[in-house]
Design a protein around this motif. Structure first.
Motif, PDB file in Angstrom:
ATOM      1  N   PHE A  94       0.840  -1.191   0.000  1.00 29.61           N
ATOM      2  CA  PHE A  94       0.000   0.000   0.000  1.00 29.61           C
ATOM      3  C   PHE A  94       0.878   1.244   0.000  1.00 29.61           C
ATOM      4  O   PHE A  94       1.960   1.238   0.586  1.00 29.61           O
ATOM      5  CB  PHE A  94      -0.891   0.045   1.252  1.00 29.61           C
ATOM      6  N   LEU A  95       0.399   2.321  -0.618  1.00 26.37           N
ATOM      7  CA  LEU A  95       1.051   3.624  -0.547  1.00 26.37           C
ATOM      8  C   LEU A  95       0.146   4.554   0.248  1.00 26.37           C
ATOM      9  O   LEU A  95      -1.040   4.703  -0.080  1.00 26.37           O
ATOM     10  CB  LEU A  95       1.303   4.216  -1.934  1.00 26.37           C
ATOM     11  N   GLU A  96       0.703   5.175   1.278  1.00 23.04           N
ATOM     12  CA  GLU A  96      -0.046   6.141   2.072  1.00 23.04           C
ATOM     13  C   GLU A  96       0.421   7.540   1.701  1.00 23.04           C
ATOM     14  O   GLU A  96       1.616   7.804   1.655  1.00 23.04           O
ATOM     15  CB  GLU A  96       0.198   5.899   3.563  1.00 23.04           C
ATOM     16  N   ASP A  97      -0.522   8.430   1.446  1.00 21.15           N
ATOM     17  CA  ASP A  97      -0.242   9.849   1.222  1.00 21.15           C
ATOM     18  C   ASP A  97      -0.824  10.592   2.428  1.00 21.15           C
ATOM     19  O   ASP A  97      -2.027  10.716   2.571  1.00 21.15           O
ATOM     20  CB  ASP A  97      -0.901  10.325  -0.076  1.00 21.15           C
ATOM     21  N   LYS A  98       0.056  11.060   3.319  1.00 24.45           N
ATOM     22  CA  LYS A  98      -0.399  11.701   4.554  1.00 24.45           C
ATOM     23  C   LYS A  98      -1.068  13.051   4.307  1.00 24.45           C
ATOM     24  O   LYS A  98      -1.912  13.468   5.083  1.00 24.45           O
ATOM     25  CB  LYS A  98       0.765  11.858   5.531  1.00 24.45           C
ATOM     26  N   THR A  99      -0.725  13.734   3.229  1.00 27.58           N
ATOM     27  CA  THR A  99      -1.325  15.041   2.943  1.00 27.58           C
ATOM     28  C   THR A  99      -2.777  14.908   2.505  1.00 27.58           C
ATOM     29  O   THR A  99      -3.632  15.661   2.942  1.00 27.58           O
ATOM     30  CB  THR A  99      -0.494  15.787   1.884  1.00 27.58           C
ATOM     31  N   THR A 100      -3.051  13.936   1.636  1.00 33.15           N
ATOM     32  CA  THR A 100      -4.416  13.755   1.149  1.00 33.15           C
ATOM     33  C   THR A 100      -5.185  12.711   1.954  1.00 33.15           C
ATOM     34  O   THR A 100      -6.358  12.471   1.684  1.00 33.15           O
ATOM     35  CB  THR A 100      -4.413  13.330  -0.338  1.00 33.15           C
ATOM     36  N   ASN A 101      -4.506  12.086   2.917  1.00 32.65           N
ATOM     37  CA  ASN A 101      -5.113  11.024   3.741  1.00 32.65           C
ATOM     38  C   ASN A 101      -5.689   9.902   2.899  1.00 32.65           C
ATOM     39  O   ASN A 101      -6.805   9.447   3.116  1.00 32.65           O
ATOM     40  CB  ASN A 101      -6.195  11.595   4.667  1.00 32.65           C
ATOM     41  N   THR A 102      -4.906   9.458   1.902  1.00 33.08           N
ATOM     42  CA  THR A 102      -5.355   8.363   1.051  1.00 33.08           C
ATOM     43  C   THR A 102      -4.397   7.188   1.164  1.00 33.08           C
ATOM     44  O   THR A 102      -3.196   7.363   1.414  1.00 33.08           O
ATOM     45  CB  THR A 102      -5.453   8.790  -0.425  1.00 33.08           C
ATOM     46  N   ILE A 103      -4.949   6.008   0.960  1.00 29.77           N
ATOM     47  CA  ILE A 103      -4.166   4.774   0.936  1.00 29.77           C
ATOM     48  C   ILE A 103      -4.531   4.053  -0.358  1.00 29.77           C
ATOM     49  O   ILE A 103      -5.710   3.822  -0.633  1.00 29.77           O
ATOM     50  CB  ILE A 103      -4.471   3.897   2.156  1.00 29.77           C
ATOM     51  N   THR A 104      -3.513   3.700  -1.143  1.00 25.16           N
ATOM     52  CA  THR A 104      -3.736   3.058  -2.433  1.00 25.16           C
ATOM     53  C   THR A 104      -2.991   1.736  -2.470  1.00 25.16           C
ATOM     54  O   THR A 104      -1.806   1.681  -2.142  1.00 25.16           O
ATOM     55  CB  THR A 104      -3.223   3.960  -3.579  1.00 25.16           C
ATOM     56  N   ARG A 105      -3.683   0.687  -2.847  1.00 24.74           N
ATOM     57  CA  ARG A 105      -3.029  -0.615  -2.971  1.00 24.74           C
ATOM     58  C   ARG A 105      -2.258  -0.638  -4.283  1.00 24.74           C
ATOM     59  O   ARG A 105      -2.814  -0.356  -5.344  1.00 24.74           O
ATOM     60  CB  ARG A 105      -4.071  -1.729  -2.922  1.00 24.74           C
ATOM     61  N   LEU A 106      -0.963  -0.983  -4.216  1.00 23.64           N
ATOM     62  CA  LEU A 106      -0.106  -0.921  -5.407  1.00 23.64           C
ATOM     63  C   LEU A 106       0.329  -2.282  -5.930  1.00 23.64           C
ATOM     64  O   LEU A 106       0.947  -2.344  -6.990  1.00 23.64           O
ATOM     65  CB  LEU A 106       1.159  -0.096  -5.097  1.00 23.64           C
ATOM     66  N   ASP A 107       0.044  -3.368  -5.229  1.00 24.73           N
ATOM     67  CA  ASP A 107       0.532  -4.673  -5.675  1.00 24.73           C
ATOM     68  C   ASP A 107      -0.378  -5.346  -6.698  1.00 24.73           C
ATOM     69  O   ASP A 107      -0.030  -6.379  -7.244  1.00 24.73           O
ATOM     70  CB  ASP A 107       0.748  -5.608  -4.478  1.00 24.73           C
ATOM     71  N   GLU A 108      -1.515  -4.748  -6.998  1.00 23.87           N
ATOM     72  CA  GLU A 108      -2.416  -5.317  -7.996  1.00 23.87           C
ATOM     73  C   GLU A 108      -1.978  -4.889  -9.400  1.00 23.87           C
ATOM     74  O   GLU A 108      -1.360  -3.840  -9.579  1.00 23.87           O
ATOM     75  CB  GLU A 108      -3.854  -4.868  -7.726  1.00 23.87           C
ATOM     76  N   LEU A 109      -2.317  -5.676 -10.395  1.00 26.51           N
ATOM     77  CA  LEU A 109      -1.939  -5.418 -11.779  1.00 26.51           C
ATOM     78  C   LEU A 109      -2.447  -4.053 -12.240  1.00 26.51           C
ATOM     79  O   LEU A 109      -3.606  -3.709 -12.023  1.00 26.51           O
ATOM     80  CB  LEU A 109      -2.494  -6.528 -12.681  1.00 26.51           C
ATOM     81  N   ASN A 110      -1.594  -3.253 -12.843  1.00 22.67           N
ATOM     82  CA  ASN A 110      -1.895  -1.924 -13.390  1.00 22.67           C
ATOM     83  C   ASN A 110      -2.355  -0.897 -12.350  1.00 22.67           C
ATOM     84  O   ASN A 110      -2.990   0.093 -12.712  1.00 22.67           O
ATOM     85  CB  ASN A 110      -2.937  -2.017 -14.508  1.00 22.67           C
ATOM     86  N   SER A 111      -2.069  -1.132 -11.093  1.00 18.78           N
ATOM     87  CA  SER A 111      -2.466  -0.141 -10.084  1.00 18.78           C
ATOM     88  C   SER A 111      -1.412   0.956 -10.012  1.00 18.78           C
ATOM     89  O   SER A 111      -0.218   0.705 -10.171  1.00 18.78           O
ATOM     90  CB  SER A 111      -2.672  -0.795  -8.721  1.00 18.78           C
ATOM     91  N   GLU A 112      -1.879   2.183  -9.792  1.00 19.77           N
ATOM     92  CA  GLU A 112      -0.960   3.306  -9.673  1.00 19.77           C
ATOM     93  C   GLU A 112      -1.629   4.422  -8.888  1.00 19.77           C
ATOM     94  O   GLU A 112      -2.852   4.467  -8.749  1.00 19.77           O
ATOM     95  CB  GLU A 112      -0.456   3.768 -11.036  1.00 19.77           C
ATOM     96  N   TYR A 113      -0.798   5.321  -8.364  1.00 18.63           N
ATOM     97  CA  TYR A 113      -1.292   6.486  -7.646  1.00 18.63           C
ATOM     98  C   TYR A 113      -0.646   7.709  -8.264  1.00 18.63           C
ATOM     99  O   TYR A 113       0.577   7.784  -8.380  1.00 18.63           O
ATOM    100  CB  TYR A 113      -0.930   6.388  -6.160  1.00 18.63           C
ATOM    101  N   LYS A 114      -1.469   8.673  -8.700  1.00 13.92           N
ATOM    102  CA  LYS A 114      -0.968   9.912  -9.293  1.00 13.92           C
ATOM    103  C   LYS A 114      -1.431  11.082  -8.430  1.00 13.92           C
ATOM    104  O   LYS A 114      -2.564  11.088  -7.951  1.00 13.92           O
ATOM    105  CB  LYS A 114      -1.500  10.117 -10.705  1.00 13.92           C
TER     106      LYS A 114
END
Length: 156
Positions: free
Chosen positions: A31-51
């Motif tokens: 998972f990637l945590e962005d403390k500024t936007t308070n979001t958590i994004t799972r990155l280990d799934e196929l084609n997942s990304e956080y912009k």
């Protein structure tokens, strides 16, 4: 495991996070945590990304963190407890700092497992604990809050 991610980028730039996972057990999730936007994004799934487009320039760590976890859900209590810092502020004081609120149970154990300090107190983000005269070495701190329990090693 939690890994701070260092970023050097100018304000107004778009940055993107994605992963190529190799040699990671199948039950581990990333998972990637962005403390500024308070979001958590799972990155280990196929084609997942956080912009994200940066509102301010970044240089170093503190905003983004990679988390690995063996279940598919990253509990927000896990994040809050993981952000607790424990450090020796001087030879006589141990400082607890972070998302600590309300009643907290604190225990300090030596490396042999013997409890050397134990107390319960109310705290609002920072607590200084007076240390007795302890031998130099590795100790284990156990903190229990209404959000859960965390255990960390420290060197005194």
């Amino acid at each position: 495991m939690i890994v701070p991610v260092g970023i050097s980028a100018d304000a107004g730039k778009e940055i993107s996070f994605s992963t190529e996972i190799e040699n990671l057990p199948t039950d581990i999730k990333v998972f990637l945590e962005d403390k500024t936007t308070n979001t958590i994004t799972r990155l280990d799934e196929l084609n997942s990304e956080y912009k994200v487009t940066l509102n301010e320039a970044l240089n170093g760590t503190g905003r983004f963190y990679l988390h690995t976890k063996s279940s598919s859900v990253l509990n927000t209590n896990d994040l809050e407890l993981a952000s607790i810092s424990i450090y020796k502020s001087n030879n006589e004081t141990l400082t607890l700092k972070g998302n600590l609120e309300g009643e907290v149970s604190f225990k300090l154990y030596n490396i042999l497992g013997k409890q050397v300090i134990g107390s319960t107190f109310k705290v609002n983000n920072v607590k200084n604990i007076k240390l007795p005269n302890l031998a130099k070495g590795v100790y284990v701190v156990n903190i229990e809050t209404n959000k859960g329990t965390i255990t960390k090693k420290i060197i005194l």
